[in-house]
Design a protein around this motif. Structure first.
Motif, PDB file in Angstrom:
ATOM      1  N   CYS A  72      -7.544   1.010  -5.406  1.00  0.00           N
ATOM      2  CA  CYS A  72      -7.935   2.284  -4.227  1.00  0.00           C
ATOM      3  C   CYS A  72      -9.553   1.791  -3.861  1.00  0.00           C
ATOM      4  N   ASP A  73      -9.387   2.414  -2.342  1.00  0.00           N
ATOM      5  CA  ASP A  73     -10.813   1.741  -1.260  1.00  0.00           C
ATOM      6  C   ASP A  73     -12.289   2.110  -2.240  1.00  0.00           C
ATOM      7  N   ARG A  74     -12.321   2.562  -3.319  1.00  0.00           N
ATOM      8  CA  ARG A  74     -13.943   3.023  -3.166  1.00  0.00           C
ATOM      9  C   ARG A  74     -14.067   1.765  -4.812  1.00  0.00           C
ATOM     10  N   ALA A 119     -11.977  -1.132  -4.333  1.00  0.00           N
ATOM     11  CA  ALA A 119     -11.558  -2.612  -3.214  1.00  0.00           C
ATOM     12  C   ALA A 119     -13.229  -2.667  -2.306  1.00  0.00           C
ATOM     13  N   GLN A 120     -13.574  -2.267  -1.786  1.00  0.00           N
ATOM     14  CA  GLN A 120     -14.919  -2.507  -0.587  1.00  0.00           C
ATOM     15  C   GLN A 120     -15.630  -3.087  -1.303  1.00  0.00           C
ATOM     16  N   ASP A 149      -6.806   1.784 -10.526  1.00  0.00           N
ATOM     17  CA  ASP A 149      -7.915   2.314  -9.642  1.00  0.00           C
ATOM     18  C   ASP A 149      -7.585   0.418  -8.985  1.00  0.00           C
ATOM     19  N   ASP A 196      -4.562   1.464  -2.191  1.00  0.00           N
ATOM     20  CA  ASP A 196      -5.526   1.095  -0.269  1.00  0.00           C
ATOM     21  C   ASP A 196      -5.521   0.009   0.311  1.00  0.00           C
ATOM     22  N   LYS A 197      -6.239  -0.612  -0.454  1.00  0.00           N
ATOM     23  CA  LYS A 197      -5.918  -2.213  -0.110  1.00  0.00           C
ATOM     24  C   LYS A 197      -5.722  -3.381  -0.910  1.00  0.00           C
ATOM     25  N   VAL A 251       0.730  -1.163   0.171  1.00  0.00           N
ATOM     26  CA  VAL A 251       0.266   0.212   0.129  1.00  0.00           C
ATOM     27  C   VAL A 251       1.198   1.262  -0.516  1.00  0.00           C
ATOM     28  N   TYR A 311     -17.988  -4.493  -8.883  1.00  0.00           N
ATOM     29  CA  TYR A 311     -18.010  -2.830  -8.948  1.00  0.00           C
ATOM     30  C   TYR A 311     -19.516  -1.409  -9.676  1.00  0.00           C
TER      31      TYR A 311
END
Length: 394
Positions: A267-269, A271-272, A247, A97-98, A91, A119
């Motif tokens: 990225c968090d957007r 990865a979540q 991304d 982020d993940k 990271v 996504y």
């Protein structure tokens, strides 16, 4: 027992998925491989960009040995320290982020495409399923990965392939834009430097336009850095040469120095959308692989080490360029860092075989390119020897 006897034994029990050269290796040290008859070779294949610290590296060996005495594997139903530490380092090095860990580049690209489609369905449209990949790309041998691979020779007898994956010309933004207009696009998948396709780097302005297009259209941008990542280009990830971030980025090959490992960063957007049960890998993040990865991340991720890769690259390219001046068979020299392609007008199989006879290991890329992806620890003296042997073989 001689080499031919070993090869005969292998032919009887191993599926012929590779056209293997008639060499049986016994051991390696640094950038030198030695076969069972004692012949030495300078290795500029490096397991195809895997053995980034070469062979028999004392520090890496020590870390692996230490972990063997602790535990080789523990289920992903639980945490382990090397996994967490490796993810933290990745990271930090990537700016993403993940992390998700698996075992190979193909698995990493499968994970990236699954992540992008989930996504898109959740945050764009139920109909946003199209993945646009590049002609002459290579993403792996599993079904979605081989469908995304833009080389029909790898897809022979495998139809029907996965639906909703389209190919456009690499470095052609106009063609990409038209494909996006035509399809309900979930993701764009590309290699910042095409490896198997012939060592073709992306153009900087092209990638910047692709990044903006993805931002404007809510498209997941995936970079496949299985071959060009992990310090190979003089930056830890090749996209860091371009001043943009994807991304999602897939990685494998060099990440654990030869221990099988792959993964993605996101990225968090994006990865979540991976939640419990959406994806998994039994051996992914196992303590042995992630312990090795931690050593690679500390060593290859060091700015001084990366600077040395860049300096050795410049030296290597200068030597090859001087050879090009006197050898008309060399048509082009491409690449970044220690991922170098030399395009020639001769039969590359003949040249590779002659290199082997001379004690040099190289491999092909595309139709007419000799690929040099040596261990990142290669010395300038070994580069000199490599260019001399290559010149002799040409």
């Amino acid at each position: 027992m001689n080499i031919q006897e070993f090869i005969k034994r292998g032919d009887q029990v191993i599926m012929p998925t590779y056209s293997r050269f008639p060499i049986v290796f016994d051991y390696g040290d640094g950038c030198i491989l030695t076969d069972i008859e004692g012949k030495e070779y300078i290795d500029c294949v490096g397991g195809i960009a895997v053995n980034c610290l070469g062979y028999n590296h004392t520090g890496l060996n020590h870390v692996i040995e230490e972990q063997i005495h602790k535990m080789l594997h523990v289920s992903n139903l639980y945490w382990n320290v090397p996994m967490i530490t490796a993810a933290e380092k990745l990271v930090k090095l990537s700016g993403l982020d993940k992390a998700f860990f698996c075992n190979s580049g193909a698995e990493a690209n499968e994970a990236a495409m699954k992540l992008a489609r989930i996504y898109a369905k959740l945050y764009k449209s139920e109909d946003a399923t199209e993945i646009i990949a590049m002609q002459d790309s290579f993403h792996g041998r599993t079904y979605a990965a081989i469908t995304a691979t833009g080389q029909p020779k790898y897809q022979k007898n495998l139809s029907p392939l996965m639906p909703d994956i389209t190919h456009v010309k690499f470095n052609d933004f106009e063609a990409l834009g038209k494909a996006v207009e035509k399809h309900n696009c979930a993701a764009i998948l590309l290699e910042p430097i095409q490896g198997e396709g012939g060592i073709y780097p992306a153009e900087k302005e092209y990638l910047k336009k692709v990044r903006k297009l993805c931002d404007d259209q809510n498209i997941v941008l995936i970079f496949d850095e299985v071959q060009c990542g992990i310090g190979r280009t003089g930056k830890f990830f090749a996209y860091q040469h371009y001043g943009i971030k994807p991304d999602v980025v897939s990685f494998a090959k060099g990440i654990a120095g030869g221990v099988p490992m792959g993964g993605i960063l996101a990225c968090d957007r994006v990865a979540q959308v991976f939640t419990p049960g959406t994806h998994a890998s039994t051996f992914g993040a196992n303590p042995l692989a992630t312990s090795a990865a931690n050593y690679i991340l500390d060593t290859v991720g060091n700015p001084e080490f990366l600077q040395e890769v860049s300096e050795k690259s410049q030296y290597f390219v200068q030597k090859l360029s001087k050879l090009k001046e006197v050898n008309p068979h060399i048509k082009d020299i491409r690449g970044k860092g220690l991922m170098i392609g030399v395009e020639i007008d001769e039969n590359i199989s003949d040249v590779i075989n002659q290199c082997i006879q001379s004690g040099l290991l190289v491999c092909g890329a595309g139709h007419s390119t000799i690929r040099f992806v040596p261990p990142l620890i290669i010395s300038k003296e070994e580069i000199d020897q490599t260019v001399q042997l290559f010149a002799k073989s040409l």
